[in-house]
Design a protein around this motif. Structure first.
Motif, PDB file in Angstrom:
ATOM      1  N   GLY A 159      33.375  42.468  50.335  1.00  0.00           N
ATOM      2  CA  GLY A 159      32.110  42.421  49.643  1.00  0.00           C
ATOM      3  C   GLY A 159      32.108  43.006  48.249  1.00  0.00           C
ATOM      4  N   GLY A 160      33.204  43.652  47.857  1.00  0.00           N
ATOM      5  CA  GLY A 160      33.320  44.222  46.525  1.00  0.00           C
ATOM      6  C   GLY A 160      34.543  43.681  45.813  1.00  0.00           C
ATOM      7  N   LEU A 161      35.064  44.453  44.889  1.00  0.00           N
ATOM      8  CA  LEU A 161      36.250  44.066  44.142  1.00  0.00           C
ATOM      9  C   LEU A 161      37.299  45.162  44.222  1.00  0.00           C
ATOM     10  CD1 LEU A 161      34.802  42.524  40.843  1.00  0.00           C
ATOM     11  CD2 LEU A 161      35.860  41.302  42.740  1.00  0.00           C
ATOM     12  N   GLN A 162      38.530  44.748  44.333  1.00  0.00           N
ATOM     13  CA  GLN A 162      39.643  45.660  44.185  1.00  0.00           C
ATOM     14  C   GLN A 162      40.515  45.174  43.032  1.00  0.00           C
ATOM     15  OE1 GLN A 162      41.906  45.610  47.821  1.00  0.00           O
ATOM     16  NE2 GLN A 162      42.513  43.482  47.617  1.00  0.00           N
ATOM     17  N   TYR A 163      41.312  46.088  42.499  1.00  0.00           N
ATOM     18  CA  TYR A 163      42.119  45.738  41.337  1.00  0.00           C
ATOM     19  C   TYR A 163      43.443  46.476  41.399  1.00  0.00           C
ATOM     20  CZ  TYR A 163      40.761  50.302  39.449  1.00  0.00           C
ATOM     21  OH  TYR A 163      40.566  51.647  39.267  1.00  0.00           O
ATOM     22  N   VAL A 219      30.161  40.310  46.214  1.00  0.00           N
ATOM     23  CA  VAL A 219      30.806  39.759  45.023  1.00  0.00           C
ATOM     24  C   VAL A 219      31.674  38.563  45.409  1.00  0.00           C
ATOM     25  CG1 VAL A 219      32.492  40.244  43.218  1.00  0.00           C
ATOM     26  CG2 VAL A 219      30.759  41.937  43.786  1.00  0.00           C
ATOM     27  N   VAL A 220      31.635  37.485  44.585  1.00  0.00           N
ATOM     28  CA  VAL A 220      32.462  36.304  44.816  1.00  0.00           C
ATOM     29  C   VAL A 220      32.990  35.800  43.481  1.00  0.00           C
ATOM     30  CG1 VAL A 220      31.258  35.592  46.933  1.00  0.00           C
ATOM     31  CG2 VAL A 220      30.445  34.772  44.716  1.00  0.00           C
ATOM     32  N   HIS A 221      34.035  34.999  43.537  1.00  0.00           N
ATOM     33  CA  HIS A 221      34.594  34.266  42.396  1.00  0.00           C
ATOM     34  C   HIS A 221      34.831  35.146  41.158  1.00  0.00           C
ATOM     35  CE1 HIS A 221      33.540  31.028  44.990  1.00  0.00           C
ATOM     36  NE2 HIS A 221      32.283  30.924  44.605  1.00  0.00           N
ATOM     37  N   PRO A 222      35.699  36.141  41.223  1.00  0.00           N
ATOM     38  CA  PRO A 222      35.899  37.003  40.050  1.00  0.00           C
ATOM     39  C   PRO A 222      36.744  36.335  38.967  1.00  0.00           C
ATOM     40  CG  PRO A 222      37.390  37.662  41.804  1.00  0.00           C
ATOM     41  CD  PRO A 222      36.504  36.576  42.371  1.00  0.00           C
ATOM     42  N   SER A 223      36.536  36.789  37.734  1.00  0.00           N
ATOM     43  CA  SER A 223      37.406  36.464  36.606  1.00  0.00           C
ATOM     44  C   SER A 223      37.665  37.754  35.849  1.00  0.00           C
ATOM     45  CB  SER A 223      36.768  35.414  35.682  1.00  0.00           C
ATOM     46  OG  SER A 223      35.636  35.962  35.012  1.00  0.00           O
ATOM     47  N   VAL A 224      38.721  37.779  35.031  1.00  0.00           N
ATOM     48  CA  VAL A 224      39.042  38.997  34.299  1.00  0.00           C
ATOM     49  C   VAL A 224      39.680  38.633  32.973  1.00  0.00           C
ATOM     50  CG1 VAL A 224      41.323  39.268  35.391  1.00  0.00           C
ATOM     51  CG2 VAL A 224      40.155  41.269  34.446  1.00  0.00           C
ATOM     52  N   ARG A 248      26.588  36.552  46.427  1.00  0.00           N
ATOM     53  CA  ARG A 248      26.112  35.675  47.503  1.00  0.00           C
ATOM     54  C   ARG A 248      24.707  35.171  47.222  1.00  0.00           C
ATOM     55  NH1 ARG A 248      30.602  33.964  50.030  1.00  0.00           N
ATOM     56  NH2 ARG A 248      31.870  35.709  50.791  1.00  0.00           N
ATOM     57  N   GLY A 249      23.952  35.914  46.435  1.00  0.00           N
ATOM     58  CA  GLY A 249      22.607  35.483  46.104  1.00  0.00           C
ATOM     59  C   GLY A 249      22.537  34.479  44.979  1.00  0.00           C
ATOM     60  N   GLY A 301      24.173  30.668  39.347  1.00  0.00           N
ATOM     61  CA  GLY A 301      25.067  29.557  39.631  1.00  0.00           C
ATOM     62  C   GLY A 301      26.055  29.904  40.718  1.00  0.00           C
ATOM     63  N   SER A 302      27.123  29.113  40.798  1.00  0.00           N
ATOM     64  CA  SER A 302      28.092  29.266  41.878  1.00  0.00           C
ATOM     65  C   SER A 302      29.392  29.929  41.435  1.00  0.00           C
ATOM     66  CB  SER A 302      28.413  27.897  42.488  1.00  0.00           C
ATOM     67  OG  SER A 302      28.931  27.017  41.494  1.00  0.00           O
ATOM     68  N   SER A 303      29.767  29.837  40.167  1.00  0.00           N
ATOM     69  CA  SER A 303      31.014  30.448  39.716  1.00  0.00           C
ATOM     70  C   SER A 303      30.938  30.665  38.215  1.00  0.00           C
ATOM     71  CB  SER A 303      32.228  29.576  40.066  1.00  0.00           C
ATOM     72  OG  SER A 303      32.098  28.279  39.515  1.00  0.00           O
ATOM     73  N   LEU A 304      31.665  31.697  37.740  1.00  0.00           N
ATOM     74  CA  LEU A 304      31.594  32.125  36.354  1.00  0.00           C
ATOM     75  C   LEU A 304      32.985  32.478  35.861  1.00  0.00           C
ATOM     76  CD1 LEU A 304      30.073  33.407  33.802  1.00  0.00           C
ATOM     77  CD2 LEU A 304      30.111  35.531  35.132  1.00  0.00           C
ATOM     78  N   SER A 305      33.296  32.069  34.642  1.00  0.00           N
ATOM     79  CA  SER A 305      34.491  32.522  33.937  1.00  0.00           C
ATOM     80  C   SER A 305      34.037  33.224  32.679  1.00  0.00           C
ATOM     81  CB  SER A 305      35.424  31.355  33.593  1.00  0.00           C
ATOM     82  OG  SER A 305      36.579  31.821  32.903  1.00  0.00           O
ATOM     83  N   ALA A 306      34.441  34.482  32.498  1.00  0.00           N
ATOM     84  CA  ALA A 306      34.031  35.276  31.343  1.00  0.00           C
ATOM     85  C   ALA A 306      35.277  35.798  30.639  1.00  0.00           C
ATOM     86  CB  ALA A 306      33.143  36.446  31.778  1.00  0.00           C
TER      87      ALA A 306
END
Length: 375
Positions: free
Chosen positions: A219-223, A254-259, A273-274, A303-308
């Motif tokens: 549910g979160g992010l790891q790095y 959290v879903v669909h991460p970018s970095v 998820r929201g 939206g459903s996915s993001l690239s930043a």
């Protein structure tokens, strides 16, 4: 009386946190956004800068094909030119300051990661970039190279790739060098290594030998932060860590991460998820292996996915897909600790005759992981 004052103070802090003004121990930031602009139908975008210019390469899903387009950022939106279309899912792309382009996607019932290598073909300022491909496609055919949700990054010296296992949530990493052979440009890969025991939808960024990998986890992010020691082809890594949100907790899972990574900042984009899409800005300490967020998460859209991706001049470029499958482009200027908006700075310079390798800070590469289920 004191209770009322305490409640008012807490309410003010909560308001400041959600409005993007929360002051942390180090500094605060916000994003001076421009209105979003429509692009075309598509899902799961991934964008990468073309050197120190106002051009980007974008990979995205359109029906059953992975599309790659070259874009020039203008005051009126994006100028697009189609560069490639490959049958597959989960597209990703990266371009180095010297003009090497690496794109990957997943093909086949048994998911095989396919990689394509090319070079920028005489990019002219003010026009969308063109790519010359040497080989139709390179299939990473060994068993460890099968997987899902790939993400690639490239600098002037090497290529880095992460992906999720076929039937597991393990995250795998490999790197290599682009070499010219009798058959054209190919990546000479190093042996693959397991990077995380558990994780989903990894994303990777590479900047002058420094590496950042993020992935979904519970549910979160790891790095995990790493680097290529001088003269070595194998990366050295710090231990895997959870991203600490502190008081800047993102809503829902959290879903669909970018970095993306610059000399000064690390930028993490993600969905929830929201359906809300956010970016978080922080600093990466490659001595200790820690990422520290500088302030609250900032909402980009829904939206459903993001690239930043954050440019070295602090222009923040984002592309995301709406719930109806329409790609939107939005950019803004990162303002830190008392900065004032400067419209002239919201777009990278693209002087006539400028080389894509003219700025060392532009050798950084970023990517995102687009879920294969986005189709």
């Amino acid at each position: 009386m004191w209770a009322a004052g305490l409640a008012a103070g807490l309410g003010y802090l909560i308001y400041k946190g959600f409005s993007g003004q929360f002051l942390t121990e180090k500094q605060t930031y916000r994003v001076d956004w421009q209105p979003p602009r429509g692009v075309e139908p598509g899902l799961a975008p991934c964008l990468s800068f073309v050197g120190n210019t106002n051009a980007v390469l974008v990979a995205y899903q359109q029906y059953e094909k992975c599309m790659l387009v070259g874009c020039t950022v203008t005051e009126h939106g994006l100028q697009l030119v189609r560069l490639a279309a490959i049958v597959g899912v989960s597209p990703t792309v990266a371009v180095s300051a010297s003009g090497t382009v690496v794109t990957a996607c997943v093909c086949g019932v048994i998911p095989a990661i396919t990689v394509r290598v090319g070079v920028l073909n005489g990019h002219e300022p003010g026009r969308p970039p063109q790519v010359q491909w040497d080989l139709p496609v390179e299939t990473r055919g060994a068993t460890p190279h099968y997987g899902r949700n790939p993400s690639v990054a490239v600098d002037n010296y090497r290529v880095a790739e992460v992906h999720q296992g076929c039937l597991t949530q393990r995250i795998w990493f490999t790197s290599g060098r682009v070499e010219r052979t009798r058959d054209g440009l190919q990546v000479q890969w190093e042996p693959e290594e397991q990077l995380m025991d558990q994780g989903m939808e990894p994303a990777i960024a590479l900047c002058e030998g420094l590496l950042v990998v993020v992935a979904m986890f519970r549910g979160g992010l790891q790095y995990r932060l790493g680097s290529f020691p001088s003269g070595r082809a194998v990366a050295a890594w710090h231990p895997t860590r959870r991203l600490c949100w502190r008081q800047h907790s993102p809503p829902m899972a959290v879903v669909h991460p970018s970095v993306s990574l610059t000399k000064d900042y690390v930028c993490i984009g993600f969905g929830s998820r929201g359906g809300n899409l956010h970016v978080a800005i922080g600093t990466a300490n490659f001595q200790s292996g820690d990422i520290v967020l500088l302030g609250p998460v900032v909402q980009v859209g829904v939206g459903s996915s993001l690239s930043a991706s954050l440019h070295s001049n602090r222009t923040l470029y984002t592309m995301f897909s709406t719930p109806r499958g329409q790609l939107l482009w939005r950019q803004g200027l990162l303002l830190v600790a008392g900065d004032t908006p400067s419209p002239a700075k919201t777009q990278p310079e693209d002087p006539v005759g400028a080389s894509s390798s003219s700025s060392a800070s532009s050798s950084c590469s970023s990517s995102s992981s687009a879920s294969a289920t986005a189709t």
